[in-house]
Design an enzyme around this catalytic site. Sequence first.
Site, PDB file in Angstrom:
ATOM      1  N   THR A 128      50.801  34.175  28.534  1.00 35.05           N
ATOM      2  CA  THR A 128      52.051  34.917  28.692  1.00 35.05           C
ATOM      3  C   THR A 128      52.213  35.514  30.086  1.00 35.05           C
ATOM      4  O   THR A 128      51.217  35.864  30.746  1.00 35.05           O
ATOM      5  CB  THR A 128      52.091  36.082  27.667  1.00 35.05           C
ATOM      6  OG1 THR A 128      53.062  37.048  28.098  1.00 35.05           O
ATOM      7  CG2 THR A 128      50.762  36.803  27.520  1.00 35.05           C
ATOM      8  N   GLU A 130      53.014  38.390  30.551  1.00 34.41           N
ATOM      9  CA  GLU A 130      52.463  39.754  30.496  1.00 34.41           C
ATOM     10  C   GLU A 130      51.109  39.828  31.200  1.00 34.41           C
ATOM     11  O   GLU A 130      50.647  40.923  31.533  1.00 34.41           O
ATOM     12  CB  GLU A 130      52.314  40.213  29.044  1.00 34.41           C
ATOM     13  CG  GLU A 130      53.590  40.734  28.416  1.00 34.41           C
ATOM     14  CD  GLU A 130      54.049  42.063  28.999  1.00 34.41           C
ATOM     15  OE1 GLU A 130      53.272  43.024  28.964  1.00 34.41           O
ATOM     16  OE2 GLU A 130      55.185  42.132  29.495  1.00 34.41           O
ATOM     17  N   TYR A 152      48.009  44.369  24.596  1.00 31.72           N
ATOM     18  CA  TYR A 152      48.438  42.979  24.342  1.00 31.72           C
ATOM     19  C   TYR A 152      48.082  42.086  25.530  1.00 31.72           C
ATOM     20  O   TYR A 152      47.458  41.034  25.379  1.00 31.72           O
ATOM     21  CB  TYR A 152      49.950  42.957  24.084  1.00 31.72           C
ATOM     22  CG  TYR A 152      50.571  41.566  24.097  1.00 31.72           C
ATOM     23  CD1 TYR A 152      50.495  40.735  22.982  1.00 31.72           C
ATOM     24  CD2 TYR A 152      51.239  41.091  25.225  1.00 31.72           C
ATOM     25  CE1 TYR A 152      51.066  39.467  22.999  1.00 31.72           C
ATOM     26  CE2 TYR A 152      51.817  39.835  25.254  1.00 31.72           C
ATOM     27  CZ  TYR A 152      51.733  39.023  24.135  1.00 31.72           C
ATOM     28  OH  TYR A 152      52.292  37.766  24.156  1.00 31.72           O
ATOM     29  N   LYS A 156      45.358  39.031  25.685  1.00 31.58           N
ATOM     30  CA  LYS A 156      45.798  37.671  26.051  1.00 31.58           C
ATOM     31  C   LYS A 156      45.030  37.168  27.282  1.00 31.58           C
ATOM     32  O   LYS A 156      44.820  35.981  27.444  1.00 31.58           O
ATOM     33  CB  LYS A 156      47.301  37.666  26.318  1.00 31.58           C
ATOM     34  CG  LYS A 156      48.151  37.710  25.036  1.00 31.58           C
ATOM     35  CD  LYS A 156      48.267  36.327  24.400  1.00 31.58           C
ATOM     36  CE  LYS A 156      49.246  36.322  23.235  1.00 31.58           C
ATOM     37  NZ  LYS A 156      49.433  34.996  22.646  1.00 31.58           N
TER      38      LYS A 156
HETATM   39  P1  NAP Z   1      56.476  35.944  17.038  1.00 33.76           P
HETATM   40  O1  NAP Z   1      57.859  35.532  16.670  1.00 33.76           O
HETATM   41  O2  NAP Z   1      56.132  37.380  17.046  1.00 33.76           O
HETATM   42  O3  NAP Z   1      55.475  35.184  16.062  1.00 33.76           O
HETATM   43  C1  NAP Z   1      54.117  35.541  15.967  1.00 33.76           C
HETATM   44  C2  NAP Z   1      53.493  34.821  14.785  1.00 33.76           C
HETATM   45  O4  NAP Z   1      52.113  35.176  14.712  1.00 33.76           O
HETATM   46  C3  NAP Z   1      54.119  35.147  13.418  1.00 33.76           C
HETATM   47  O5  NAP Z   1      54.253  33.949  12.699  1.00 33.76           O
HETATM   48  C4  NAP Z   1      53.059  36.042  12.772  1.00 33.76           C
HETATM   49  O6  NAP Z   1      53.036  35.922  11.363  1.00 33.76           O
HETATM   50  C5  NAP Z   1      51.790  35.405  13.336  1.00 33.76           C
HETATM   51  N1  NAP Z   1      50.613  36.266  13.211  1.00 33.76           N
HETATM   52  C6  NAP Z   1      50.490  37.569  13.579  1.00 33.76           C
HETATM   53  N2  NAP Z   1      49.242  38.004  13.288  1.00 33.76           N
HETATM   54  C7  NAP Z   1      48.584  36.974  12.715  1.00 33.76           C
HETATM   55  C8  NAP Z   1      47.267  36.806  12.181  1.00 33.76           C
HETATM   56  N3  NAP Z   1      46.372  37.812  12.148  1.00 33.76           N
HETATM   57  N4  NAP Z   1      46.928  35.598  11.671  1.00 33.76           N
HETATM   58  C9  NAP Z   1      47.811  34.582  11.656  1.00 33.76           C
HETATM   59  N5  NAP Z   1      49.085  34.675  12.111  1.00 33.76           N
HETATM   60  C10 NAP Z   1      49.456  35.862  12.652  1.00 33.76           C
HETATM   61  O7  NAP Z   1      56.090  35.350  18.478  1.00 33.76           O
HETATM   62  P2  NAP Z   1      56.825  34.210  19.341  1.00 33.76           P
HETATM   63  O8  NAP Z   1      57.871  34.844  20.153  1.00 33.76           O
HETATM   64  O9  NAP Z   1      57.125  33.055  18.466  1.00 33.76           O
HETATM   65  O10 NAP Z   1      55.646  33.853  20.356  1.00 33.76           O
HETATM   66  C11 NAP Z   1      54.696  32.836  20.039  1.00 33.76           C
HETATM   67  C12 NAP Z   1      53.444  33.059  20.860  1.00 33.76           C
HETATM   68  O11 NAP Z   1      53.764  33.017  22.247  1.00 33.76           O
HETATM   69  C13 NAP Z   1      52.770  34.404  20.658  1.00 33.76           C
HETATM   70  O12 NAP Z   1      51.388  34.190  20.776  1.00 33.76           O
HETATM   71  C14 NAP Z   1      53.253  35.263  21.813  1.00 33.76           C
HETATM   72  O13 NAP Z   1      52.317  36.255  22.111  1.00 33.76           O
HETATM   73  C15 NAP Z   1      53.368  34.219  22.893  1.00 33.76           C
HETATM   74  N6  NAP Z   1      54.380  34.436  23.934  1.00 33.76           N
HETATM   75  C16 NAP Z   1      55.674  34.669  23.588  1.00 33.76           C
HETATM   76  C17 NAP Z   1      56.645  34.780  24.569  1.00 33.76           C
HETATM   77  C18 NAP Z   1      58.096  35.026  24.230  1.00 33.76           C
HETATM   78  O14 NAP Z   1      58.840  35.412  25.140  1.00 33.76           O
HETATM   79  N7  NAP Z   1      58.531  34.760  23.007  1.00 33.76           N
HETATM   80  C19 NAP Z   1      56.283  34.641  25.924  1.00 33.76           C
HETATM   81  C20 NAP Z   1      54.954  34.370  26.228  1.00 33.76           C
HETATM   82  C21 NAP Z   1      54.008  34.244  25.228  1.00 33.76           C
HETATM   83  P3  NAP Z   1      53.694  37.027  10.354  1.00 33.76           P
HETATM   84  O15 NAP Z   1      55.041  36.457   9.986  1.00 33.76           O
HETATM   85  O16 NAP Z   1      52.742  37.027   9.214  1.00 33.76           O
HETATM   86  O17 NAP Z   1      53.766  38.329  11.090  1.00 33.76           O
HETATM   87  O1  G4F Z   2      61.756  42.473  24.590  1.00 26.15           O
HETATM   88  P1  G4F Z   2      60.483  43.165  24.888  1.00 26.15           P
HETATM   89  O2  G4F Z   2      59.851  43.958  23.802  1.00 26.15           O
HETATM   90  O3  G4F Z   2      59.514  42.046  25.471  1.00 26.15           O
HETATM   91  P2  G4F Z   2      58.231  42.102  26.424  1.00 26.15           P
HETATM   92  O4  G4F Z   2      57.558  43.400  26.378  1.00 26.15           O
HETATM   93  O5  G4F Z   2      58.654  41.584  27.760  1.00 26.15           O
HETATM   94  O6  G4F Z   2      57.269  41.043  25.703  1.00 26.15           O
HETATM   95  C1  G4F Z   2      57.750  39.779  25.265  1.00 26.15           C
HETATM   96  O7  G4F Z   2      57.626  38.845  26.308  1.00 26.15           O
HETATM   97  C2  G4F Z   2      56.262  38.585  26.715  1.00 26.15           C
HETATM   98  C3  G4F Z   2      56.316  37.573  27.865  1.00 26.15           C
HETATM   99  O8  G4F Z   2      56.397  38.262  29.097  1.00 26.15           O
HETATM  100  C4  G4F Z   2      55.511  38.049  25.527  1.00 26.15           C
HETATM  101  F1  G4F Z   2      54.230  37.757  25.892  1.00 26.15           F
HETATM  102  C5  G4F Z   2      55.516  39.071  24.407  1.00 26.15           C
HETATM  103  O9  G4F Z   2      54.852  38.515  23.273  1.00 26.15           O
HETATM  104  C6  G4F Z   2      56.965  39.367  24.031  1.00 26.15           C
HETATM  105  O10 G4F Z   2      57.530  38.202  23.487  1.00 26.15           O
HETATM  106  O11 G4F Z   2      60.691  44.157  26.119  1.00 26.15           O
HETATM  107  C7  G4F Z   2      61.232  43.716  27.341  1.00 26.15           C
HETATM  108  C8  G4F Z   2      61.504  44.923  28.232  1.00 26.15           C
HETATM  109  C9  G4F Z   2      60.344  45.916  28.369  1.00 26.15           C
HETATM  110  O12 G4F Z   2      60.239  46.283  29.711  1.00 26.15           O
HETATM  111  C10 G4F Z   2      60.792  47.121  27.532  1.00 26.15           C
HETATM  112  O13 G4F Z   2      60.283  48.351  27.993  1.00 26.15           O
HETATM  113  O14 G4F Z   2      62.585  45.648  27.654  1.00 26.15           O
HETATM  114  C11 G4F Z   2      62.290  47.033  27.750  1.00 26.15           C
HETATM  115  N1  G4F Z   2      63.068  47.737  26.727  1.00 26.15           N
HETATM  116  C12 G4F Z   2      64.034  48.658  26.997  1.00 26.15           C
HETATM  117  N2  G4F Z   2      64.548  49.120  25.847  1.00 26.15           N
HETATM  118  C13 G4F Z   2      62.962  47.608  25.407  1.00 26.15           C
HETATM  119  C14 G4F Z   2      63.891  48.482  24.841  1.00 26.15           C
HETATM  120  N3  G4F Z   2      62.163  46.824  24.650  1.00 26.15           N
HETATM  121  C15 G4F Z   2      62.317  46.888  23.304  1.00 26.15           C
HETATM  122  N4  G4F Z   2      61.557  46.071  22.545  1.00 26.15           N
HETATM  123  N5  G4F Z   2      63.217  47.754  22.710  1.00 26.15           N
HETATM  124  C16 G4F Z   2      64.030  48.576  23.452  1.00 26.15           C
HETATM  125  O15 G4F Z   2      64.836  49.327  22.906  1.00 26.15           O
END
Ligand code: NAP
Ligand code: G4F
Length: 340
Positions: A128, A130, A152, A156
Amino acid sequence: MSQNKKALVTGITGQDGAWLSKLLIDKGYEVYGASRRNSNRNMYGLKYLGIEDKVKIVDFDLLDYSNIHDVITSIQPDEIYNLAAQSFVAASFKQPISTSMIDGIGVAYILDIVKTFLPKTKIYQASTSELYGKVQETPQTEKTPLYPRSPYGVAKQYAHWMMINYRESYDIFATCGILFNHESELRGKEFVTRKITDHVAKYSLGNKAELRIGNLDSSRDWGYAKDYVEGMYMMMQHETPDTFVLATGETHSIRDFTNYSFNAINVEVRWEGKGVEEKGYDSKTGELLVVVDPSYFRPAEVDILTGDASKAKKVLGWEPKTKLDQLVKIMVEHDIKLNS
Ligand code: NAP
Ligand code: G4F
């Protein structure tokens, strides 16, 4: 042609799990969707994409070595996509230990099981942006030094380096995608983008509550999840395991994203004030639309992320297809339908 290949997709109930499974099924894969045992599994994503009956669901918990061992050795997948994680950064400050176990040690379990029992199985790890946290250079590439800013991010980072270590030590096909934020209509509602589009959709349908938001200045490089899972697949078809950044190269603030979302329902936001006093008003009617709520601030913030995906473009031929204004429109329109 990848017919008859078996893929194990962890995190099947999450955003990326659904999009990736759809892509793999369309390519002829047999897809096993790994999901924690739960009284009420969230199958919305699989239903939305019309693949609920095509994915074989298996009980899987990243905290349980023997369960992971049994699932992997019985399925014998050609490819494992490890998308499961405690993925909400804010929650990782409140649950640092379980986040470390799931997002860090869980990956070590998978690697060690593959190394011992199925060394030919390829593994994709969801790394990620992050990892860059307090960014050391802009834009961020595969070579940028890491400086995670949350439990987190730290968990990671451990997983990321374990992947590289197993790749180098044991010749395991262990590939890492350093993905920048990617969103979609399947994004969880606690993440800021979907929180905003869901709010704006409800507002357009008559619910006039204010949007309570955290740090408006924070900026992210946002793409469309559907484009990004194509990149994951391409990484796994590349001849050698490696690390790739996927990003758009464009950065916008939370304030920008809020503007785009209200614009999608033809409302212009006028901003007044600074810091916690900043407020957003409807520029035509003067109605209060947005207030800052410090309870959403994080103990340590990642202020700005901007990715450079040149390596993925050059080596894999991957490029993002969806611009931010198109993404916002897709999400707002979806949320209006869902809330109607
Ligand atoms: P998400 O919607 O939060 O999905 C996370 C999944 O992980 C859910 O299916 C959750 O299942 C499962 N999970 C949580 N804890 C678990 C455990 N102990 N054992 C097995 N499964 C578990 O995340 P996403 O946005 O699809 O992201 C997919 C992956 O990419 C994650 O690893 C995230 O950290 C990474 N990532 C995401 C982004 C982004 O912008 N979306 C960017 C970079 C990296 P439940 O339904 O049971 O909670
Ligand atoms: O949408 P966020 O919670 O995503 P964040 O923290 O960037 O993380 C996501 O992206 C990562 C990749 O860079 C993944 F690895 C991670 O699993 C996840 O998918 O927050 C984005 C930004 C932050 O700076 C937060 O402080 O939005 C700011 N923010 C401002 N107001 C808020 C809010 N975030 C959330 N969730 N809720 C608010 O009301």
